[in-house]
Enzyme design. Structure first.
Site, PDB file in Angstrom:
ATOM      1  N   THR A  46      -9.395  -5.552  19.272  1.00 52.21           N
ATOM      2  CA  THR A  46      -8.315  -4.583  19.093  1.00 52.21           C
ATOM      3  C   THR A  46      -6.977  -5.284  18.899  1.00 52.21           C
ATOM      4  OG1 THR A  46      -9.490  -3.053  20.550  1.00 52.21           O
ATOM      5  CG2 THR A  46      -7.171  -2.599  20.140  1.00 52.21           C
ATOM      6  N   THR A  47      -6.703  -6.291  19.739  1.00 51.99           N
ATOM      7  CA  THR A  47      -5.433  -7.012  19.676  1.00 51.99           C
ATOM      8  C   THR A  47      -5.295  -7.757  18.355  1.00 51.99           C
ATOM      9  OG1 THR A  47      -5.664  -7.315  22.055  1.00 51.99           O
ATOM     10  CG2 THR A  47      -3.931  -8.566  20.978  1.00 51.99           C
ATOM     11  N   TYR A 109     -14.122   7.539  16.741  1.00 51.09           N
ATOM     12  CA  TYR A 109     -14.019   8.735  15.902  1.00 51.09           C
ATOM     13  C   TYR A 109     -15.312   9.536  15.861  1.00 51.09           C
ATOM     14  CZ  TYR A 109     -12.701  11.988  12.262  1.00 51.09           C
ATOM     15  OH  TYR A 109     -12.430  13.139  11.579  1.00 51.09           O
ATOM     16  N   TYR A 135     -18.188  -3.062  24.932  1.00 50.63           N
ATOM     17  CA  TYR A 135     -16.761  -2.874  25.143  1.00 50.63           C
ATOM     18  C   TYR A 135     -16.491  -1.387  25.334  1.00 50.63           C
ATOM     19  CZ  TYR A 135     -11.695  -3.179  24.094  1.00 50.63           C
ATOM     20  OH  TYR A 135     -10.322  -3.092  24.126  1.00 50.63           O
ATOM     21  N   ARG A 140      -9.087   4.534  23.624  1.00 54.14           N
ATOM     22  CA  ARG A 140      -8.830   4.220  22.218  1.00 54.14           C
ATOM     23  C   ARG A 140      -9.906   4.789  21.307  1.00 54.14           C
ATOM     24  NH1 ARG A 140      -4.791  -0.437  21.473  1.00 54.14           N
ATOM     25  NH2 ARG A 140      -5.076   0.142  19.303  1.00 54.14           N
ATOM     26  N   LYS A 164     -17.140  -5.498  28.724  1.00 52.90           N
ATOM     27  CA  LYS A 164     -15.691  -5.511  28.887  1.00 52.90           C
ATOM     28  C   LYS A 164     -15.302  -4.100  29.277  1.00 52.90           C
ATOM     29  CE  LYS A 164     -11.298  -6.074  26.440  1.00 52.90           C
ATOM     30  NZ  LYS A 164     -10.642  -6.287  25.116  1.00 52.90           N
ATOM     31  N   ILE A 206     -10.994 -10.312  29.525  1.00 54.88           N
ATOM     32  CA  ILE A 206     -10.666 -10.481  28.113  1.00 54.88           C
ATOM     33  C   ILE A 206      -9.257  -9.928  27.976  1.00 54.88           C
ATOM     34  CG2 ILE A 206     -11.238  -9.842  25.740  1.00 54.88           C
ATOM     35  CD1 ILE A 206     -14.180  -9.834  26.596  1.00 54.88           C
TER      36      ILE A 206
END
Length: 294
Positions: A46-47, A109, A135, A140, A164, A206
């Site tokens: 994501t980052t 989504y 994850y 999000r 994660k 993480i």
């Protein structure tokens, strides 16, 4: 054996003025992370703005990181997607390029059912033989992994080895560890909950914070592992103002601003993300100064 223990950096992706990936700058960032004691590189998470990368860019950025790190520390490739076929393709390419592991976000989504998540992860991991980390970040993705689903996947899919956990729900994390009987590598996905998750049997984080403070996050983890719980806890609490500033706008807006304040010249963000608001920048700057980063 775990892919890594300690602090893995969810590394930002530097951009040129034309918004192409700046590989020269990424090379510098990788070297700085390794020199700073980071225990693993997580690339294209994501980052790393993976959501706005083409599949070709995604694969090329992963390949670049693997080649430059060259086995000095593990490289974990973010290859999750809301399309199972795409996730399989990216995961197979990452394995072929030499990734040490995969980070697989829940399908965003689409909002799959728990049975759908089991089918999704099983299909991906049956196509590769390197270890995978689930994850869970429902804030999000709009899609959360339930503890029983995690336990089922860890039990039934050999190369699913870790999770994660970024739900923010400590009770959920505790239930995961209970149902898995501790047989899962737990990583905090939230920089403000590293020590609490280590206390529940976690083996690391993480981290977004590691982009700007790699030695700090590494040391916080290893103080805990060495038995200096009080020291680790103090570092966790001392870092809270900076962690809060790094998430006062959607990640990775603040962390790229922070890196640029440090002179790293990582460039701007791809739309729809925008530059950090000036008032928030001042809060971020103060938090970085208070922790001795600026």
């Amino acid at each position: 054996m775990a892919i890594f223990k300690g602090a893995g950096v969810a590394i930002a992706t530097p951009m040129k003025e034309n918004l192409e990936v700046n590989y020269d700058k990424l090379d510098e960032m990788l070297e700085e992370q390794i020199a700073g004691g980071t225990d693993a590189i997580v690339i294209c998470g994501t980052t790393g703005e993976s959501a706005t990368m083409t599949e070709e860019e995604h694969a090329a950025t992963i390949r670049f990181a693997i080649e430059r790190v060259n086995h000095r520390i593990p490289v974990i490739a973010g290859t999750g997607s809301n399309c199972t076929r795409t996730a399989i393709q990216l995961s197979k390419e990452a394995q072929e390029d030499g990734a040490d592991g995969l980070l697989l976000v829940t399908p965003y989504y689409n909002k799959a059912t728990q049975n759908g998540l089991i089918a999704h992860y099983t299909a991906i991991c049956n196509e590769v033989n390197i270890p995978a980390i689930l994850y869970n970040v429902p804030s999000r993705t709009g899609c959360g992994l339930q503890p029983q689903t995690v336990a089922t996947l860890v039990k039934d899919v050999e190369n699913i080895v870790g999770i994660k956990e970024a739900s923010g729900n400590i009770s959920t994390v505790a239930q995961i560890m209970h149902l898995c009987d501790g047989n899962v590598d737990l990583y905090s996905g939230n920089d403000d909950q590293v020590v609490p998750l280590l206390a529940l049997g976690g083996i690391g984080v993480i981290s977004v914070l590691s982009n700007v403070a790699p030695a700090y996050v590494h040391d916080m983890c290893y103080k805990f592992f060495s038995g200096d719980i009080a020291g680790s806890r103090k570092m966790q609490l001392d870092a809270l103002p900076l962690v809060n500033a790094l998430f006062c706008e959607v990640n990775p807006i603040p962390v790229k601003a922070a890196l640029n304040m440090m002179g790293k010249e990582v460039g701007t963000l791809r739309a729809p993300l925008t530059e950090m608001e000036d008032a928030h920048k001042e809060v971020l700057k103060k938090a970085m100064m208070d922790l001795g980063i600026l």
